[in-house]
Design an enzyme around this catalytic site. Structure first.
Site, PDB file in Angstrom:
ATOM      1  N   HIS A   1     -22.990  35.756  36.633  1.00 25.37           N
ATOM      2  CA  HIS A   1     -21.577  35.385  36.655  1.00 25.37           C
ATOM      3  C   HIS A   1     -21.126  34.498  35.505  1.00 25.37           C
ATOM      4  CE1 HIS A   1     -17.655  34.421  38.167  1.00 25.37           C
ATOM      5  NE2 HIS A   1     -17.955  33.152  38.389  1.00 25.37           N
TER       6      HIS A   1
ATOM      7  N   GLN B   1     -25.858  31.427  35.331  1.00 26.47           N
ATOM      8  CA  GLN B   1     -25.511  31.283  36.749  1.00 26.47           C
ATOM      9  C   GLN B   1     -25.382  32.638  37.426  1.00 26.47           C
ATOM     10  OE1 GLN B   1     -21.468  29.928  38.397  1.00 26.47           O
ATOM     11  NE2 GLN B   1     -22.754  28.117  38.626  1.00 26.47           N
TER      12      GLN B   1
ATOM     13  N   HIS C   1     -23.919  34.140  40.649  1.00 22.85           N
ATOM     14  CA  HIS C   1     -23.006  33.847  41.753  1.00 22.85           C
ATOM     15  C   HIS C   1     -23.589  34.443  43.027  1.00 22.85           C
ATOM     16  CE1 HIS C   1     -19.326  33.585  44.113  1.00 22.85           C
ATOM     17  NE2 HIS C   1     -18.776  32.860  43.149  1.00 22.85           N
TER      18      HIS C   1
ATOM     19  N   PHE D   1     -14.627  23.639  47.649  1.00 22.25           N
ATOM     20  CA  PHE D   1     -15.450  24.536  46.833  1.00 22.25           C
ATOM     21  C   PHE D   1     -16.871  24.003  46.875  1.00 22.25           C
ATOM     22  CE2 PHE D   1     -14.301  27.645  43.243  1.00 22.25           C
ATOM     23  CZ  PHE D   1     -13.539  28.433  44.074  1.00 22.25           C
TER      24      PHE D   1
ATOM     25  N   LEU E   1     -16.962  40.242  41.455  1.00 21.74           N
ATOM     26  CA  LEU E   1     -17.027  38.991  42.192  1.00 21.74           C
ATOM     27  C   LEU E   1     -16.300  39.046  43.535  1.00 21.74           C
ATOM     28  CD1 LEU E   1     -18.239  36.201  41.665  1.00 21.74           C
ATOM     29  CD2 LEU E   1     -15.979  35.464  40.919  1.00 21.74           C
TER      30      LEU E   1
ATOM     31  N   ARG F   1     -24.150  26.813  43.878  1.00 21.81           N
ATOM     32  CA  ARG F   1     -24.241  28.264  43.719  1.00 21.81           C
ATOM     33  C   ARG F   1     -25.677  28.741  43.551  1.00 21.81           C
ATOM     34  NH1 ARG F   1     -19.006  29.765  39.848  1.00 21.81           N
ATOM     35  NH2 ARG F   1     -17.465  29.581  41.512  1.00 21.81           N
TER      36      ARG F   1
ATOM     37  N   GLU G   1     -15.664  32.659  45.529  1.00 21.82           N
ATOM     38  CA  GLU G   1     -16.176  31.542  46.310  1.00 21.82           C
ATOM     39  C   GLU G   1     -15.131  31.022  47.288  1.00 21.82           C
ATOM     40  OE1 GLU G   1     -18.042  27.172  45.272  1.00 21.82           O
ATOM     41  OE2 GLU G   1     -18.728  28.943  44.180  1.00 21.82           O
TER      42      GLU G   1
ATOM     43  N   ARG H   1     -23.149  25.465  36.833  1.00 24.37           N
ATOM     44  CA  ARG H   1     -21.734  25.114  36.773  1.00 24.37           C
ATOM     45  C   ARG H   1     -21.172  24.871  38.163  1.00 24.37           C
ATOM     46  NH1 ARG H   1     -17.093  27.835  37.429  1.00 24.37           N
ATOM     47  NH2 ARG H   1     -17.947  29.937  37.226  1.00 24.37           N
TER      48      ARG H   1
END
Length: 580
Positions: A351, A237, A239, A123, A253, A287, A256, A386
């Site tokens: 996000h 955040q 995304h 990730f 979304l 991100r 990821e 995050r």
């Protein structure tokens, strides 16, 4: 006693929010035989948690034996640009493996390695593979597991219940007031402790990965209106990869996990442009870095006609894509796109809220006695940005912490029954709002607010835009005093009128925090202060003053423990090219 028109419910602990954080808190309470009641605005099991698709973090070392919880903490602090609460970060990362093993014992169907270990994937911005997953439906699997466990323990819940106000008596929270969204009846809850676990506030933005009437800042505004400071609200955040078509799904979304499994970003010139922005970590950089790169490509004319860039995983084997990303395959196929053969159009989307309610993470308590908060609605774990995969693990780690503390201390709390006069004042406010016969519809003001926030407090910000945003917000706040509702409490218009109350309060804290922070750090990017300033390793607090005002306080961020600082200094970093 309240009047006969208001239903009154008594419970030891009231949990507002039925997603991962609320459910894990209630499970811990039930394990200690504490009477609690979980409330949700939607059907039970239908919470925003299910939209977290890609995975949940813990340093299990299933694939990378070098990984340790201290390195997980170092990655979290680094991604948060060191304005995180270090106590919260260390609690999260140290306890995460036990919470994953617990979920495994409760039947969560994690993907497995060939030798039977819980599998882990790459990730963004993580030094090792530590993201556990269930295909690309991890959030749904987590919710299913928690709902099943809560039901097995007999945890009571009420669905379609909207909380409008917390009730304070003698300097402590003693309950809440809301309404039944099915029948319209006002409901008062008498409780010795109240837990807010009602998510974030990204629906304040024009394009968001939330559904339109969820994540509207309810949790933050409830706490703020009760006198609790909000913290780090400027950090929202975006995304990197949200859908752009169809219009009804814009912002939804694109997990990821697509990039974690090797997905590549291209512009319309066929260039894999992350080579210019992040040649070492490429698509798996933080991100905020990838989101700004995508936005820059679109703004400079290298995006599609739908203002998007292209995310392509078709170079992987078809069977691999279908196994690891079944949800994405299904969702895009519904609109005629076969992601095993062609790229997806994606663009940044609001996000996750890093900012929120100020709490003591060792207990889950706010500064007001009797009031707790858990999950995305809180501030401190994530700092300025995050780390992907940390949101789901936060819910179960701190749900367990808060539930255990409440169970341990509940017997020491004084009995403070609800005041009929206070309850009826809140119910009267509901009646006034429902009957409002003004000029502005809630939906129109919400649309205007979302455009304002996207344009003035979005991915890129500057002083002039933020000041103008605050000026426009004042006009919207005035418009909200002249609403046209004229609808019962079961109507969507009335629900949106209540949402608007919360959204306006929360939006002001974001704009004020963003104006105060004269630097760029993590998800907060100022084009007029485009560098990180070491003197701004501080947290910004929006503190309620009087009935409707707020002031800004600034305090220095904490420092990590020696063992975590050692992991920071070792400078671990993902070797992206393992995926090549």
């Amino acid at each position: 006693m309240t009047t006969s028109t208001t239903e009154t419910v008594s419970t030891d602990v009231l949990v507002i929010g039925a997603g991962g954080a609320g459910l894990r808190t209630s499970i811990e309470l039930a394990k200690h035989d504490i009477d609690c009641l979980v409330l949700g605005k939607r059907a039970h099991g239908d919470a925003h948690t299910i939209w977290a698709a890609g995975g949940i973090n813990a340093s299990l070392s299933s694939l990378d034996p070098e990984d340790q919880w201290e390195i997980h903490a170092a990655d979290t602090l680094d991604e948060g640009h060191f304005v995180n609460d270090p106590t919260a970060v260390e609690m999260l990362c140290r306890r995460a493996p036990d919470r994953i093993r617990e979920l495994d014992e409760w039947g969560m169907d994690f993907d497995r390695t060939d030798d039977g270990k819980i599998n882990q994937r790459y990730f963004g911005a993580q030094s090792f593979r530590r993201t556990c997953f269930v295909g690309d439906k991890t959030g749904q699997a987590l919710m299913d597991t928690l709902v099943r466990k809560a039901k097995a323990l007999g945890v009571p819940y009420r669905e379609n219940l909207y909380i409008t106000d917390l009730v304070e008596e003698g300097g402590r929270i003693v309950g809440a007031v809301g309404f039944d969204m099915d029948g319209g009846q006002p409901v008062a809850f008498d409780a010795s402790a109240v837990v807010i676990a009602a998510g974030g506030h990204t629906s304040l933005y024009r394009r968001s990965s939330s559904r339109p009437d969820e994540n509207t800042g309810d949790a933050q505004a409830l706490a703020f209106n009760a006198g609790v400071p909000l913290r780090d609200m400027e950090f929202v955040q975006f995304h990197p990869t949200g859908k752009v078509t169809p219009e009804a799904e814009a912002g939804h979304l694109v997990t990821e996990a697509v990039r974690g499994e090797g997905g590549r970003l291209y512009n319309t010139e066929g260039e894999r442009f992350m080579r210019r922005y992040s040649p070492d970590q490429m698509e798996l950089d933080a991100r905020d870095v990838v989101a700004r790169a995508n936005e820059q490509e679109i703004r400079e004319g290298r995006g599609t006609e739908n203002d998007a860039v292209l995310l392509d995983i078709s170079h992987r084997d078809d069977s691999y894509i279908r196994e690891r990303l079944p949800r994405m395959v299904e969702e895009f196929a519904e609109h005629g796109v076969d992601i095993t053969e062609e790229p997806m159009e994606v663009a940044p989307t609001a996000h996750y809220a890093m900012g929120g309610i100020e709490v003591n993470f060792e207990t889950g308590q706010t500064q007001i006695d009797g009031l707790y908060a858990v999950g995305e609605c809180t501030a401190g774990v994530h700092g300025a940005n995050r780390l992907g995969g940390n949101s789901l693990i936060e819910t179960v780690v701190f749900g367990e912490v808060a539930g255990a503390h409440i169970a341990e201390t509940l017997g020491t709390r004084p009995d403070a029954p609800l005041s009929e006069a206070v309850v009826q004042s809140h119910v009267a406010s509901q009646e006034v709002l429902a009957a409002a016969d003004g000029r502005h519809t809630p939906g129109d003001l919400m649309d205007r607010l979302r455009r304002l926030m996207w344009n003035h407090a979005g991915i890129l910000r500057d002083e002039d835009g933020l000041i103008d945003g605050l000026r426009q917000l004042q006009h919207l706040q005035a418009g909200a005093e002249d609403l046209s509702v004229q609808a019962g409490r079961t109507s969507r218009r009335y629900e949106r009128a209540q949402n608007l109350r919360f959204m306006l309060t929360t939006a002001e804290t974001i704009l004020r925090g963003a104006l105060e922070r004269t630097e760029s750090r993590g998800a907060h990017a100022r084009t007029d202060y485009d560098a990180k300033d070491p003197s701004w390793r501080q947290n910004i607090r929006c503190v309620p003053v009087g009935e409707r005002d707020m002031k800004i306080d600034v305090e220095g961020a904490g420092t990590p423990s020696r063992r975590v600082q050692r992991a920071v200094d070792e400078d671990h970093e993902l070797d992206y090219h393992h995926l090549e």
